[in-house]
Design a protein around this motif. Structure first.
Motif, mmCIF file in Angstrom:
data_model
loop_
_atom_site.group_PDB
_atom_site.id
_atom_site.type_symbol
_atom_site.label_atom_id
_atom_site.label_comp_id
_atom_site.label_asym_id
_atom_site.label_seq_id
_atom_site.Cartn_x
_atom_site.Cartn_y
_atom_site.Cartn_z
ATOM 1 N N GLU A 1 108.356 49.555 51.872
ATOM 2 C CA GLU A 1 108.044 48.362 51.786
ATOM 3 C C GLU A 1 108.768 48.465 49.745
ATOM 4 O OE1 GLU A 1 107.853 44.833 50.179
ATOM 5 O OE2 GLU A 1 108.052 45.006 52.278
ATOM 6 N N GLU A 2 107.387 49.102 49.242
ATOM 7 C CA GLU A 2 107.320 49.453 47.536
ATOM 8 C C GLU A 2 108.332 50.196 47.271
ATOM 9 O OE1 GLU A 2 102.269 50.007 47.237
ATOM 10 O OE2 GLU A 2 104.068 52.026 47.521
ATOM 11 N N THR B 1 114.960 47.295 44.439
ATOM 12 C CA THR B 1 115.662 45.400 43.673
ATOM 13 C C THR B 1 115.437 44.628 42.520
ATOM 14 O OG1 THR B 1 114.873 45.347 46.106
ATOM 15 C CG2 THR B 1 114.850 43.363 44.583
ATOM 16 N N ARG B 2 113.800 45.499 42.486
ATOM 17 C CA ARG B 2 113.217 45.457 41.279
ATOM 18 C C ARG B 2 114.521 46.002 39.711
ATOM 19 N NH1 ARG B 2 109.014 42.674 40.228
ATOM 20 N NH2 ARG B 2 108.065 43.097 37.944
ATOM 21 N N ASN C 1 103.027 45.402 51.759
ATOM 22 C CA ASN C 1 102.920 45.591 53.212
ATOM 23 C C ASN C 1 103.981 45.281 53.960
ATOM 24 O OD1 ASN C 1 102.487 43.160 54.238
ATOM 25 N ND2 ASN C 1 100.929 42.792 52.964
ATOM 26 N N LEU C 2 104.094 46.797 54.881
ATOM 27 C CA LEU C 2 104.952 45.951 56.040
ATOM 28 C C LEU C 2 105.798 44.743 56.247
ATOM 29 C CD1 LEU C 2 105.318 49.945 57.278
ATOM 30 C CD2 LEU C 2 106.286 48.941 55.437
ATOM 31 N N ASP C 3 104.424 44.079 56.340
ATOM 32 C CA ASP C 3 105.151 42.631 56.814
ATOM 33 C C ASP C 3 105.814 42.183 56.186
ATOM 34 O OD1 ASP C 3 102.956 42.944 58.946
ATOM 35 O OD2 ASP C 3 101.228 41.891 58.072
ATOM 36 N N GLU C 4 106.686 42.210 55.414
ATOM 37 C CA GLU C 4 107.120 41.539 54.026
ATOM 38 C C GLU C 4 108.529 42.241 54.151
ATOM 39 O OE1 GLU C 4 105.394 41.560 50.424
ATOM 40 O OE2 GLU C 4 103.800 40.711 50.729
ATOM 41 N N TRP C 5 108.770 43.302 54.961
ATOM 42 C CA TRP C 5 109.688 44.487 54.801
ATOM 43 C C TRP C 5 111.106 43.729 55.215
ATOM 44 C CZ3 TRP C 5 111.507 49.193 54.141
ATOM 45 C CH2 TRP C 5 112.549 49.574 54.620
ATOM 46 N N PRO C 6 111.586 42.822 56.141
ATOM 47 C CA PRO C 6 112.745 41.764 56.561
ATOM 48 C C PRO C 6 113.024 41.077 54.934
ATOM 49 C CG PRO C 6 111.596 41.609 57.773
ATOM 50 C CD PRO C 6 110.248 41.653 57.192
ATOM 51 N N ARG D 1 122.256 56.238 42.014
ATOM 52 C CA ARG D 1 122.230 57.373 41.736
ATOM 53 C C ARG D 1 119.826 56.627 42.496
ATOM 54 N NH1 ARG D 1 122.137 60.868 36.904
ATOM 55 N NH2 ARG D 1 121.441 62.385 39.345
ATOM 56 N N HIS D 2 120.096 55.774 41.265
ATOM 57 C CA HIS D 2 118.588 55.698 41.775
ATOM 58 C C HIS D 2 118.005 55.631 42.959
ATOM 59 C CE1 HIS D 2 115.144 52.825 41.157
ATOM 60 N NE2 HIS D 2 114.035 53.580 40.641
ATOM 61 N N LEU D 3 119.513 54.152 44.035
ATOM 62 C CA LEU D 3 118.621 53.742 45.133
ATOM 63 C C LEU D 3 119.049 55.321 46.219
ATOM 64 C CD1 LEU D 3 118.043 50.968 47.571
ATOM 65 C CD2 LEU D 3 120.900 50.771 46.860
ATOM 66 N N ASP D 4 120.144 55.824 46.011
ATOM 67 C CA ASP D 4 119.980 57.348 46.471
ATOM 68 C C ASP D 4 119.043 57.859 46.690
ATOM 69 O OD1 ASP D 4 122.161 58.795 47.546
ATOM 70 O OD2 ASP D 4 121.754 60.281 46.465
ATOM 71 N N HIS D 5 118.675 58.757 45.362
ATOM 72 C CA HIS D 5 117.327 59.205 45.448
ATOM 73 C C HIS D 5 115.923 58.275 46.175
ATOM 74 C CE1 HIS D 5 113.950 61.162 42.734
ATOM 75 N NE2 HIS D 5 113.560 59.838 43.128
ATOM 76 N N HIS D 6 116.031 57.750 46.313
ATOM 77 C CA HIS D 6 114.601 56.736 46.447
ATOM 78 C C HIS D 6 115.505 56.670 48.311
ATOM 79 C CE1 HIS D 6 112.187 56.496 43.555
ATOM 80 N NE2 HIS D 6 113.184 55.741 43.045
ATOM 81 N N LEU D 7 116.233 56.336 48.868
ATOM 82 C CA LEU D 7 116.539 56.250 50.145
ATOM 83 C C LEU D 7 116.109 57.362 50.850
ATOM 84 C CD1 LEU D 7 119.910 53.838 49.987
ATOM 85 C CD2 LEU D 7 117.280 53.730 51.188
ATOM 86 N N ARG D 8 116.197 59.299 49.813
ATOM 87 C CA ARG D 8 116.584 60.568 50.396
ATOM 88 C C ARG D 8 115.311 60.851 50.147
ATOM 89 N NH1 ARG D 8 121.149 63.794 49.325
ATOM 90 N NH2 ARG D 8 123.293 62.348 48.248
ATOM 91 N N GLN D 9 114.538 59.988 49.890
ATOM 92 C CA GLN D 9 112.890 60.091 49.843
ATOM 93 C C GLN D 9 112.211 59.964 51.059
ATOM 94 O OE1 GLN D 9 111.048 58.349 46.327
ATOM 95 N NE2 GLN D 9 111.140 60.472 45.731
#
Length: 120
Positions: free
Chosen positions: A4-5, A11-12, A62-67, A109-117
């Motif tokens: 979630e974070e 997004t930010r 928290n994951l309650d806000e996931w969608p 590159r930023h999004l790809d970096h975090h998705l790979r994490q």
């Protein structure tokens, strides 16, 4: 950082590229050619804890806000993709003035970096 974070953080980051997030300038050598070019286009994103601009730090979500968070990321990505690359783009707090192409490369590159994490 939980999932979630990470989504809120990414997004930010895209909101920053759209000029929708207030930022504070950090005076670093990365504001200057060729350093920013090398970082944005050539070097891999640091795997160790790199200091993110404070505007992108998200804690306590928290994951309650996931969608809703995933929908916000999708919406922000859509708005970013529709932006004219040759228009005036906001300054990045670390890298300074960027073109639409540089913002796009950095965002991808930023999004790809975090998705790979998270193994995505």
């Amino acid at each position: 950082m939980n999932a979630e974070e990470m989504v809120a953080h990414c997004t930010r980051g895209m909101m920053m590229g759209l000029g929708e997030l207030e930022t504070h300038t950090r005076n670093t050598f990365l504001r200057y050619w060729p350093f920013k070019h090398v970082f944005i286009y050539c070097l891999p994103f640091p795997k160790a804890k790199a200091k993110a601009p404070r505007e992108l730090v998200t804690r306590g979500t928290n994951l309650d806000e996931w969608p809703a968070s995933v929908a916000a990321l999708h919406s922000t990505l859509d708005r970013f993709a529709l932006r004219e690359p040759t228009s005036q783009w906001p300054d990045h707090p670390v890298f300074g003035q960027l073109t639409g192409q540089a913002w796009g490369a950095l965002g991808w590159r930023h999004l790809d970096h975090h998705l790979r994490q998270f193994g995505v």
